[in-house]
Design a protein around this motif. Sequence first.
Motif, PDB file in Angstrom:
ATOM      1  N   UNK A 187       9.549 -15.566   0.344  1.00  0.00           N
ATOM      2  CA  UNK A 187       8.256 -15.098  -0.124  1.00  0.00           C
ATOM      3  C   UNK A 187       7.869 -15.929  -1.344  1.00  0.00           C
ATOM      4  N   UNK A 188       6.617 -16.401  -1.380  1.00  0.00           N
ATOM      5  CA  UNK A 188       6.206 -17.222  -2.517  1.00  0.00           C
ATOM      6  C   UNK A 188       5.955 -16.349  -3.759  1.00  0.00           C
ATOM      7  N   UNK A 189       5.845 -16.989  -4.903  1.00  0.00           N
ATOM      8  CA  UNK A 189       5.728 -16.273  -6.184  1.00  0.00           C
ATOM      9  C   UNK A 189       4.488 -15.383  -6.251  1.00  0.00           C
ATOM     10  N   UNK A 190       3.358 -15.898  -5.760  1.00  0.00           N
ATOM     11  CA  UNK A 190       2.113 -15.132  -5.829  1.00  0.00           C
ATOM     12  C   UNK A 190       2.205 -13.846  -4.995  1.00  0.00           C
ATOM     13  N   UNK A 191       2.725 -13.961  -3.784  1.00  0.00           N
ATOM     14  CA  UNK A 191       2.880 -12.789  -2.918  1.00  0.00           C
ATOM     15  C   UNK A 191       3.896 -11.816  -3.500  1.00  0.00           C
ATOM     16  N   UNK A 192       4.972 -12.354  -4.052  1.00  0.00           N
ATOM     17  CA  UNK A 192       5.998 -11.509  -4.668  1.00  0.00           C
ATOM     18  C   UNK A 192       5.412 -10.716  -5.838  1.00  0.00           C
ATOM     19  N   UNK A 193       4.545 -11.351  -6.619  1.00  0.00           N
ATOM     20  CA  UNK A 193       3.910 -10.687  -7.753  1.00  0.00           C
ATOM     21  C   UNK A 193       3.000  -9.555  -7.258  1.00  0.00           C
ATOM     22  N   UNK A 194       2.230  -9.807  -6.187  1.00  0.00           N
ATOM     23  CA  UNK A 194       1.356  -8.775  -5.623  1.00  0.00           C
ATOM     24  C   UNK A 194       2.171  -7.592  -5.089  1.00  0.00           C
ATOM     25  N   UNK A 195       3.253  -7.881  -4.385  1.00  0.00           N
ATOM     26  CA  UNK A 195       4.118  -6.818  -3.865  1.00  0.00           C
ATOM     27  C   UNK A 195       4.702  -6.001  -5.003  1.00  0.00           C
ATOM     28  N   UNK A 196       5.101  -6.671  -6.068  1.00  0.00           N
ATOM     29  CA  UNK A 196       5.678  -5.989  -7.222  1.00  0.00           C
ATOM     30  C   UNK A 196       4.669  -5.037  -7.850  1.00  0.00           C
ATOM     31  N   UNK A 197       3.438  -5.514  -8.024  1.00  0.00           N
ATOM     32  CA  UNK A 197       2.388  -4.659  -8.603  1.00  0.00           C
ATOM     33  C   UNK A 197       2.107  -3.463  -7.699  1.00  0.00           C
ATOM     34  N   UNK A 198       1.993  -3.719  -6.402  1.00  0.00           N
ATOM     35  CA  UNK A 198       1.731  -2.634  -5.452  1.00  0.00           C
ATOM     36  C   UNK A 198       2.860  -1.617  -5.415  1.00  0.00           C
ATOM     37  N   UNK A 199       4.087  -2.110  -5.449  1.00  0.00           N
ATOM     38  CA  UNK A 199       5.247  -1.220  -5.432  1.00  0.00           C
ATOM     39  C   UNK A 199       5.290  -0.329  -6.663  1.00  0.00           C
ATOM     40  N   UNK A 200       5.038  -0.924  -7.817  1.00  0.00           N
ATOM     41  CA  UNK A 200       5.042  -0.141  -9.065  1.00  0.00           C
ATOM     42  C   UNK A 200       3.913   0.884  -9.066  1.00  0.00           C
ATOM     43  N   UNK A 201       2.711   0.458  -8.660  1.00  0.00           N
ATOM     44  CA  UNK A 201       1.558   1.349  -8.652  1.00  0.00           C
ATOM     45  C   UNK A 201       1.778   2.544  -7.721  1.00  0.00           C
ATOM     46  N   UNK A 202       2.343   2.287  -6.537  1.00  0.00           N
ATOM     47  CA  UNK A 202       2.530   3.342  -5.544  1.00  0.00           C
ATOM     48  C   UNK A 202       3.863   4.079  -5.687  1.00  0.00           C
ATOM     49  N   UNK A 203       4.764   3.542  -6.502  1.00  0.00           N
ATOM     50  CA  UNK A 203       6.067   4.188  -6.702  1.00  0.00           C
ATOM     51  C   UNK A 203       6.993   4.077  -5.503  1.00  0.00           C
ATOM     52  N   UNK A 204       6.943   2.930  -4.820  1.00  0.00           N
ATOM     53  CA  UNK A 204       7.773   2.713  -3.636  1.00  0.00           C
ATOM     54  C   UNK A 204       8.456   1.355  -3.723  1.00  0.00           C
ATOM     55  N   UNK A 205       9.470   1.148  -2.865  1.00  0.00           N
ATOM     56  CA  UNK A 205      10.141  -0.149  -2.821  1.00  0.00           C
ATOM     57  C   UNK A 205       9.289  -1.204  -2.114  1.00  0.00           C
ATOM     58  N   UNK A 206       8.651  -0.810  -1.029  1.00  0.00           N
ATOM     59  CA  UNK A 206       7.835  -1.727  -0.236  1.00  0.00           C
ATOM     60  C   UNK A 206       6.458  -1.102  -0.009  1.00  0.00           C
ATOM     61  N   UNK A 207       5.398  -1.722  -0.513  1.00  0.00           N
ATOM     62  CA  UNK A 207       4.058  -1.158  -0.365  1.00  0.00           C
ATOM     63  C   UNK A 207       3.486  -1.411   1.037  1.00  0.00           C
TER      64      UNK A 207
END
Length: 66
Positions: free
Chosen positions: A1-21
């Motif tokens: 996974x590239x850095x930009x996508x990884x950053x988006x997944x990280x933000x989504x995961x934190x916002x939703x409170x899950x491991x994988x958004x």
Amino acid sequence: MNKKLKKLFSKGSKFLGVDYPIMGGAMTWISDANLVSAMSNSGGFGVIAAGSMNDIQLDFFMRHLG
């Protein structure tokens, strides 16, 4: 996974409170109560496709999600 996508997944995961958004897209006539309920009950985020519904249909739909 590239850095930009990884950053988006990280933000989504934190916002939703899950491991994988994981989110289901709203697909008219496909995102029915069964699909949205199954997805939500499995830990994902089901999305209602309400664009083609009137208020009575949406009310019925919402009352029958299980």
